[in-house]
Structure formats: structure tokens, C-alpha cells
Scaffold this motif. Structure first.
Motif, PDB file in Angstrom:
ATOM      1  N   UNK A 184       0.934  -1.163   0.002  1.00 43.34           N
ATOM      2  CA  UNK A 184      -0.015  -0.058   0.039  1.00 43.34           C
ATOM      3  C   UNK A 184       0.807   1.078  -0.009  1.00 43.34           C
ATOM      4  N   UNK A 185       0.603   2.068  -0.865  1.00 41.63           N
ATOM      5  CA  UNK A 185       1.424   3.318  -0.991  1.00 41.63           C
ATOM      6  C   UNK A 185       1.016   4.259   0.113  1.00 41.63           C
ATOM      7  N   UNK A 186       2.000   5.023   0.671  1.00 46.40           N
ATOM      8  CA  UNK A 186       1.894   5.941   1.859  1.00 46.40           C
ATOM      9  C   UNK A 186       1.406   7.230   0.922  1.00 46.40           C
ATOM     10  N   UNK A 187       1.114   8.225   2.136  1.00 48.06           N
ATOM     11  CA  UNK A 187       0.380   9.533   1.599  1.00 48.06           C
ATOM     12  C   UNK A 187       1.478  10.226   0.715  1.00 48.06           C
ATOM     13  N   UNK A 226       1.681  14.375   3.785  1.00 52.75           N
ATOM     14  CA  UNK A 226       2.793  14.319   4.891  1.00 52.75           C
ATOM     15  C   UNK A 226       3.119  15.275   5.533  1.00 52.75           C
ATOM     16  N   UNK A 227       3.288  16.561   4.716  1.00 50.05           N
ATOM     17  CA  UNK A 227       3.675  17.802   5.311  1.00 50.05           C
ATOM     18  C   UNK A 227       2.850  18.240   6.124  1.00 50.05           C
ATOM     19  N   UNK A 241       8.959  20.251   7.658  1.00 50.53           N
ATOM     20  CA  UNK A 241       9.555  20.445   6.240  1.00 50.53           C
ATOM     21  C   UNK A 241      10.716  19.256   6.005  1.00 50.53           C
ATOM     22  N   UNK A 242      11.426  19.055   7.043  1.00 52.55           N
ATOM     23  CA  UNK A 242      12.878  18.510   7.177  1.00 52.55           C
ATOM     24  C   UNK A 242      12.206  17.139   7.148  1.00 52.55           C
ATOM     25  N   UNK A 243      11.288  16.813   8.194  1.00 48.97           N
ATOM     26  CA  UNK A 243      10.899  15.357   8.047  1.00 48.97           C
ATOM     27  C   UNK A 243      10.179  15.048   7.169  1.00 48.97           C
ATOM     28  N   UNK A 244       9.473  15.677   6.414  1.00 52.41           N
ATOM     29  CA  UNK A 244       8.705  15.272   5.084  1.00 52.41           C
ATOM     30  C   UNK A 244       9.321  15.117   4.026  1.00 52.41           C
TER      31      UNK A 244
END
Length: 452
Positions: A17-20, A25-26, A294-297
Motif C-alpha cells: 500500500x502506498x503511503x501518503x 505528509x507535510x 518540512x525537514x521530516x517530510x
């Protein structure tokens, strides 16, 4: 270096299953970080309102002692997992490693105030503050898997549960007992409940819905349950330690960059001044909400660009991040310049507003910190782990020398100036390391092909 194991279950489900999307996600990350950071700030505001700068200073000192230890022993495993595009280790091995490292961290945190003769109350406070950070770090390893499969929404949900409940627990504990340590103990209990009741659940960590009682759902449930089980193999733990130790050292150095001025303030100016400094410094976190989201996304995307040898895409995305960080930083400076005194009087108490001139300086630190965070994210996504140690060590040395020289002469402003000098050195060195890493991209691509 790293031992090659059979492909793990850690990310295999991501092909089912593909993620968002990146935008989704952001959005989730920003909301989750906003709620959680607002609650952390709310706890500090509540302490300032319910007590004195002395109590705020005691809490800040406990964090300043515990946080570098947690950062070192945590070894930034989340970044290692999220950038492990070849699935080198099983997820359970990462979980087992993180739990063991946090046990060692708590022993060290208990020892430090005893060695420093801080007294029983400060020793207890430092220990429970460290325990709350350790529980967060265990949650963080489960966040790493969710980040890799692009399900930042579940991380945000965890933050939105944990943040308000932790805030309520701490405020009620302090309000009804008048003791800061009881408030922190209540916060520890809440964080442990969220870890056990949500973060570690099979349903949370599964990349596909586990609905009904079908054979497929039962098999998927058992597969994820087995994947989440901590593993304690000494050989794999040694390999993970060898791989991630540079990141742990970097994390500790980053934490020291923040906390070294606080040590000198406590030493030269006292706990009350440390409380004022910490309360003003926390306002820098407003911009960190967007920067951190932003950095995590984009972290996994940057890691894939680098692993695939896509230099132009990697550089373009990084430059966009730097531009956003600059806009945020300049905006924060303008707001602090215009509305600093009124803002501090409204949020805290009159004694904090009297130091409003320092807020502009803090916003300069924040601006430089945003840029440093984006450059650090890029270096870590490129797995330039060891290369970061000298640049952060140079920053720590600069801040230490600056704090030693400036805090006795300039007070709190001297601590801020020392921080600016240290971050400036770090920024220049980061640019040099990234330039080196970009030159290496074709070689890294060839290496990845060979290992495959």
C-alpha cells in the motif's frame, strides 16, 4: 562496517500500500509538530505563571543535563532507519538497540547530578526529566518506520494525543502539589501510556488496514507483530552501533550547542537568570514547527535522490528549503523588533518582558538555526554521518569559548552572541561537507549498484 542481513519486514509492506503524498505528509507533520510544540511551550508558560523564574531555571537545568546524554545514546536511529533504503537490518533489531541504549542513558543521567553534588531534589528532577525524554526516544523509533512508509499522519496523531495530555498532566501535577517533580512524573506516565497504547500497536504500524477476520488479515497481523518484536542479537547491535555512533556524537554536539550557554549562565549568573533565558529561547520554536515538518517530510525523498545519483533534484530541493528558512527567519526578527515587549508581557510575566531586547537576538539565532537544520537534514539523508562530527565539534568549541568569555562580561546577551558565532561556523562547514557530498554522488551510485 554494517553487516548485511536478509531483507527485513521493516519496509516490505510499503510495496503493498502506498503511503501518503508529500503534501499530505507535510500537512500532517506540520499539524502534529504544531500541536506538540505548542503543548511543550504551554508547559513552560504554565511554569512561568504558576511559579518563579527560579523554578523554570531548575526545569531547564534538568533538561540541559539529561538531553545531551539522551541524544548521544539515542544515536539518531530514526534517521538511520528512514535512510536505510537497502533494508540492512530488521526493525526489531533497531527497537531492541534503542531500548538498551535508553537504559544505559538513564544510568548515566542518574550518575551526573550525584557526581556534581546537586542535591536529592535536583537529582530526582533530572532523573524524571531524563525518563520522559527516554520514553519519547522509544516512541521515535516507531515513528521512523511510519516515516519510511510515508504515514506521517499516524505520527501526527500520536503527537496530538501525547502533547495535550502531557501538558495537562504536568500543569495539574504542579498546581495541586506545588512540586515540579510531581508534575514531571505525571508527564512521564502519560508518555508511557501513549507509547504502549498507540505507538507500539500493530494496527498503528501496519501499512495496510487490518480489517475483518479473514486469513489475510490474520497473517498480516502476525507478520507485523513479529516485525515489532525487539531483537537482541549482539552482532547486529554492534553493527548498528558502529554505523550510527557518528550520528549519536553529532546529536550530542547539536544538543551541547543549545545547552552550553545555559551551563555558563547557571555557573556565572544563577538559576533565576537561566529561567529567563530558557523562557525567551523557547519562543524560537515557533518557526521550528514549519522547519521541522518540512525537514521530516522531505528526508526520505532527499535520501532517495542522493542514492539514485540525482544531484540536480537533490540540490534544487535543498535550495527551496533554504529559501523558506530565510523567509521565516527574517519574519521572526521583524516580529520580535516590533512586538517583543508586548508579546513577552502577555505570554509570561513582567520580569521576562524587561529582557525583550534579547528576543531580537534570539530570532537571529533562530534564523541561522533553520538554515543549519535544513543543511543537517541534507547531510544525514546523504548518509554523511562521520563528516558531520568535525563541523559540529568546531561549533561546540566556538560556543564554549564564546560563552566562557562573553557571559561574565555581557550577561545573557553574551550567551546569545556566543551561540550566533557557533552556528555561523557550523553553517560554513556544512556547506563545505555538502559540496563534497555532491561531488561524491556518482561514486555513491556506483557503490549502491555494486552492493545490490
Amino acid at each position: 562496517m554494517a553487516e548485511t542481513c536478509a531483507p527485513s519486514v521493516i519496509l516490505a509492506e510499503s510495496s503493498v500500500v502506498r503511503g501518503l503524498s508529500l503534501r499530505a505528509n507535510f500537512s500532517w507533520t506540520f499539524v502534529g509538530n504544531s500541536v506538540y510544540s505548542a503543548c511543550q511551550w504551554g508547559a513552560l508558560v504554565a511554569l512561568a505563571k504558576l511559579s518563579s523564574p527560579l523554578v523554570v531555571g531548575q526545569y531547564s537545568l534538568g533538561v540541559a543535563i539529561a538531553a545531551p546524554v539522551i541524544s548521544l545514546t539515542g544515536l539518531q536511529i530514526r534517521s538511520v532507519i528512514a535512510s536505510d533504503v537497502r533494508e540492512t537490518y530488521k526493525f526489531g533489531e533497531y527497537v531492541g538497540f534503542r531500548i538498551l541504549s535508553m537504559v544505559l542513558a538513564m544510568l548515566a543521567i542518574l550518575a551526573i547530578p550525584i557526581v556534581l553534588h546537586s542535591g536529592p531534589l535536583m537529582t530526582l528532577l533530572t532523573f524524571v526529566v531524563g525518563l520522559s525524554l527516554a520514553i519519547e526516544n522509544i516512541s521515535d523509533v516507531y515513528y521512523a518506520r511510519l516515516q519510511y512508509i510515508d504515514r506521517m499522519d499516524r505520527i501526527a496523531i500520536s503527537q496530538m494525543i501525547r502533547g495535550p495530555l502531557s501538558l495537562a498532566a504536568m500543569v495539574l501535577g504542579v498546581y495541586f502539589t506545588g512540586r515540579l517533580s510531581y508534575g514531571v512524573v505525571a508527564m512521564v506516565l502519560v508518555r508511557a501510556a501513549v507509547l504502549l497504547g498507540y505507538d507500539m500497536r500493530v494496527e498503528t504500524q501496519s501499512s495496510e488496514p487490518l480489517k475483518g477476520d479473514s486469513q489475510r488479515s490474520r497473517l498480516a497481523y502476525e507478520e507485523v507483530k513479529e516485525m515489532l518484536r525487539p531483537r537482541w542479537g549482539l552482532r547486529s547491535m554492534g553493527s548498528i552501533l558502529w554505523l550510527s555512533l557518528p550520528l549519536g556524537i553529532v546529536a550530542m554536539l547539536v544538543n551541547l550547542n543549545v545547552n552550553i550557554p545555559r551551563y555558563f549562565i547557571q555557573w556565572k549568573l544563577g538559576t533565576r537568570e537561566l529561567g529567563i533565558y530558557s523562557a525567551l529561547a523557547f519562543l524560537m520554536s515557533a518557526g521550528n514547527l514549519l522547519v521541522g515538518a518540512l525537514a521530516q517530510s522531505v528526508f526520505v525523498r532527499l535520501a532517495r535522490f542522493y542514492a539514485e545519483g540525482r544531484r540536480r533534484a537533490f540540490t534544487f530541493l535543498l535550495l527551496k528549503l533554504v529559501a523558506i528558512g530565510s523567509v521565516l527567519g527574517v519574519g521572526g526578527i521583524v516580529v520580535a523588533w516590533i512586538a517583543g515587549p508586548k508579546l513577552l508581557a502577555m505570554l509570561y510575566r513582567p520580569e521576562y518582558a524587561a529582557e525583550s531586547r534579547l528576543l531580537v537576538w534570539f530570532m537571529v539565532v533562530a534564523w541561522m538555526g533553520y538554515l543549519a537544520q535544513f543543511l543537517g537534514t541534507a547531510m544525514t539523508s546523504a548518509r554523511l554521518f562521520v563528516h558531520q562530527i568535525p563541523l559540529f565539534a568546531l561549533g561546540v568549541l566556538t560556543i564554549t569559548v564564546g560563552s566562557y568569555w562573553l557571559v561574565p562580561r555581557m550577561g545573557l546577551q553574551g550567551a546569545i552572541v556566543a551561540s550566533i558565532a557557533g552556528i555561523l561556523v557550523q553553517l560554513l562547514a556544512s556547506v563545505a561537507v555538502l559540496a563534497y557530498g555532491l561531488i561524491r554522488i556518482p561514486a555513491a551510485r556506483k557503490e549502491a549498484t555494486t552492493l545490490a
